[in-house]
Design a protein around this motif. Structure first.
Motif, short mmCIF file in Angstrom:
data_model
loop_
_atom_site.label_atom_id
_atom_site.label_comp_id
_atom_site.label_asym_id
_atom_site.label_seq_id
_atom_site.Cartn_x
_atom_site.Cartn_y
_atom_site.Cartn_z
N MET A 1 0.85 -1.20 0.00
CA MET A 1 0.00 0.00 0.00
C MET A 1 0.88 1.25 0.00
O MET A 1 1.99 1.24 0.51
CB MET A 1 -0.89 0.02 1.24
CG MET A 1 -1.96 -1.06 1.23
SD MET A 1 -3.12 -0.85 2.62
CE MET A 1 -2.02 -1.15 4.00
N SER A 2 0.37 2.33 -0.56
CA SER A 2 1.11 3.59 -0.56
C SER A 2 0.14 4.73 -0.39
O SER A 2 -1.07 4.57 -0.49
CB SER A 2 1.87 3.75 -1.89
OG SER A 2 0.96 3.78 -2.98
N GLY A 3 0.70 5.94 -0.14
CA GLY A 3 -0.14 7.10 0.02
C GLY A 3 -1.08 6.97 1.21
O GLY A 3 -0.78 6.34 2.22
N ILE A 4 -2.26 7.55 1.09
CA ILE A 4 -3.24 7.55 2.17
C ILE A 4 -3.67 6.13 2.53
O ILE A 4 -3.96 5.82 3.68
CB ILE A 4 -4.48 8.38 1.75
CG1 ILE A 4 -4.09 9.86 1.65
CG2 ILE A 4 -5.61 8.21 2.74
CD1 ILE A 4 -3.62 10.49 2.93
N ALA A 5 -3.66 5.23 1.56
CA ALA A 5 -4.09 3.84 1.81
C ALA A 5 -3.20 3.14 2.83
O ALA A 5 -3.61 2.15 3.43
CB ALA A 5 -4.10 3.06 0.51
N ALA A 6 -1.97 3.65 3.04
CA ALA A 6 -1.06 3.02 3.99
C ALA A 6 -1.33 3.44 5.43
O ALA A 6 -0.80 2.85 6.36
CB ALA A 6 0.39 3.36 3.62
N ILE A 7 -2.16 4.46 5.63
CA ILE A 7 -2.42 4.99 6.96
C ILE A 7 -3.56 4.21 7.61
O ILE A 7 -4.60 3.98 7.00
CB ILE A 7 -2.77 6.49 6.90
CG1 ILE A 7 -1.63 7.26 6.26
CG2 ILE A 7 -3.07 7.03 8.29
CD1 ILE A 7 -1.98 8.70 5.95
N MET A 8 -3.36 3.82 8.85
CA MET A 8 -4.40 3.16 9.63
C MET A 8 -4.75 4.02 10.82
O MET A 8 -3.90 4.73 11.37
CB MET A 8 -3.92 1.78 10.09
CG MET A 8 -3.62 0.82 8.96
SD MET A 8 -3.08 -0.80 9.58
CE MET A 8 -4.54 -1.33 10.47
N LEU A 9 -6.00 3.98 11.24
CA LEU A 9 -6.45 4.70 12.43
C LEU A 9 -6.49 3.70 13.59
O LEU A 9 -7.40 2.89 13.67
CB LEU A 9 -7.82 5.33 12.19
CG LEU A 9 -7.88 6.38 11.07
CD1 LEU A 9 -9.30 6.89 10.91
CD2 LEU A 9 -6.92 7.52 11.34
N SER A 225 2.62 18.77 -3.45
CA SER A 225 1.71 17.78 -4.01
C SER A 225 0.87 17.25 -2.86
O SER A 225 1.04 17.66 -1.72
CB SER A 225 2.49 16.65 -4.71
OG SER A 225 3.40 16.04 -3.80
N GLY A 226 -0.04 16.33 -3.14
CA GLY A 226 -0.90 15.87 -2.06
C GLY A 226 -1.55 14.53 -2.33
O GLY A 226 -1.61 14.06 -3.47
N TYR A 227 -2.01 13.94 -1.24
CA TYR A 227 -2.78 12.71 -1.29
C TYR A 227 -4.03 12.89 -0.44
O TYR A 227 -4.01 13.62 0.56
CB TYR A 227 -1.99 11.51 -0.77
CG TYR A 227 -1.00 10.95 -1.75
CD1 TYR A 227 -1.41 10.02 -2.71
CD2 TYR A 227 0.33 11.34 -1.74
CE1 TYR A 227 -0.50 9.50 -3.63
CE2 TYR A 227 1.23 10.83 -2.65
CZ TYR A 227 0.82 9.91 -3.59
OH TYR A 227 1.70 9.40 -4.50
N GLY A 228 -5.09 12.23 -0.81
CA GLY A 228 -6.31 12.30 -0.03
C GLY A 228 -7.17 11.07 -0.27
O GLY A 228 -6.96 10.33 -1.23
N GLY A 229 -8.11 10.88 0.63
CA GLY A 229 -9.01 9.74 0.47
C GLY A 229 -9.78 9.46 1.74
O GLY A 229 -9.71 10.22 2.71
N LEU A 236 -9.27 12.08 4.91
CA LEU A 236 -7.96 12.58 5.29
C LEU A 236 -7.27 13.16 4.08
O LEU A 236 -7.34 12.59 2.98
CB LEU A 236 -7.12 11.45 5.91
CG LEU A 236 -5.83 11.89 6.61
CD1 LEU A 236 -5.56 11.03 7.83
CD2 LEU A 236 -4.65 11.83 5.65
N ALA A 237 -6.59 14.29 4.27
CA ALA A 237 -5.84 14.91 3.18
C ALA A 237 -4.48 15.35 3.68
O ALA A 237 -4.35 15.84 4.81
CB ALA A 237 -6.61 16.11 2.61
N LEU A 238 -3.48 15.17 2.84
CA LEU A 238 -2.10 15.56 3.14
C LEU A 238 -1.58 16.39 1.98
O LEU A 238 -1.66 15.97 0.82
CB LEU A 238 -1.23 14.31 3.32
CG LEU A 238 0.27 14.53 3.45
CD1 LEU A 238 0.61 15.15 4.81
CD2 LEU A 238 1.02 13.22 3.26
N VAL A 239 -1.03 17.56 2.27
CA VAL A 239 -0.42 18.41 1.25
C VAL A 239 0.99 18.77 1.70
O VAL A 239 1.18 19.26 2.82
CB VAL A 239 -1.24 19.70 1.01
CG1 VAL A 239 -0.51 20.63 0.06
CG2 VAL A 239 -2.62 19.36 0.45
#
Length: 248
Positions: A1-9, A225-229, A236-239
């Motif tokens: 997994m990469s980007g936002i998909a790699a983040i777990m809560l 640049s950024g990722y979101g989802g 969640l969004a990251l810039v």
């Protein structure tokens, strides 16, 4: 997994920490961290004397819980960032303060890296980077028509109408993260940032109005640049510098 998909809560006090390009993102459960509020050993491990005084000076329980969890997430992200550069930093020594500079007053700041913090209904997230960074988490919720018409562009209104509450919340989270990365408040600039698309990998593309471009630091805007989802019921969004440029 990469980007936002790699983040777990996570449901625990131990942060989930991942690297995304030159950014490090951490997430933690607010409730789990709050259970350690009266644990002197835990507090001494996580916070310096000044931070503990600040924590105990916060009168509202909700504010104390969110402050603790946000700092725990930010310290985990910053510690990981330092480790990538070959430095070891104990958590209590990583002091997360608040900027007094006119252009980003109140924004979190730390020595040895840029940080951004956000929390929403049970979770706190933070991002750390050697470069300006912004992160935002929002529990998916309904947006009244009046709020959408005030804050969204015509394109965003069409997208959010098709995607419902989740799409609306994702747009809002992006706008918040974008402005945090530039050290500015979102208020007064809602419709000057347009989220054009979220790619299949979560990569964000956007457009900024000439009015806002004139207010942003020229050294930041083109490089970000950024990722979101969506992560469960949260957007969640990251810039920031979401493409790695290496360390050292």
């Amino acid at each position: 997994m990469s980007g936002i998909a790699a983040i777990m809560l996570p449901r625990t006090e131990t942060p989930c920490t991942v690297g995304i390009g030159d950014c490090v993102v951490s997430a933690v459960s607010v409730e789990a961290v709050a259970r350690r509020e009266n644990d002197p050993v835990y507090l001494a491990r996580m916070f310096g004397n000044t931070e503990r005084e600040r924590l105990h000076g916060l009168r509202l329980a909700k504010r104390r819980r969110e402050w603790m969890a946000g700092r725990v997430a930010a310290k985990a992200a910053l510690q990981h960032l330092h480790a990538q550069a070959g430095a070891e930093s104990p958590l209590h020594a990583l002091v997360i303060g608040n900027s007094s500079a006119e252009h980003n007053r109140g924004q979190p700041e730390a020595a040895g890296g840029h940080v951004s913090i956000s929390h929403s209904q049970g979770y706190a997230v933070a991002a750390a980077s050697a470069y300006p960074v912004g992160i935002d988490i929002e529990r998916v919720r309904p947006f009244p028509d009046a709020a959408r018409e005030m804050a969204f562009t015509a394109h965003e209104l069409r997208v959010s109408a098709a995607g419902g509450d989740a799409a609306c919340t994702a747009v809002w989270a992006f706008k918040e993260a974008f402005m945090k990365a530039h050290g500015k408040s979102i208020f007064g600039w809602f419709a000057d940032i347009e989220l054009e698309a979220i790619g299949c990998d979560g990569h964000l593309s956007w457009r900024v109005s000439p009015r806002l471009v004139a207010q942003l630091p020229s050294s930041q805007g083109p490089q970000l640049s950024g990722y979101g989802g969506l992560i469960g019921d949260y957007a969640l969004a990251l810039v920031g510098q979401c493409v790695s440029h290496g360390y050292g």
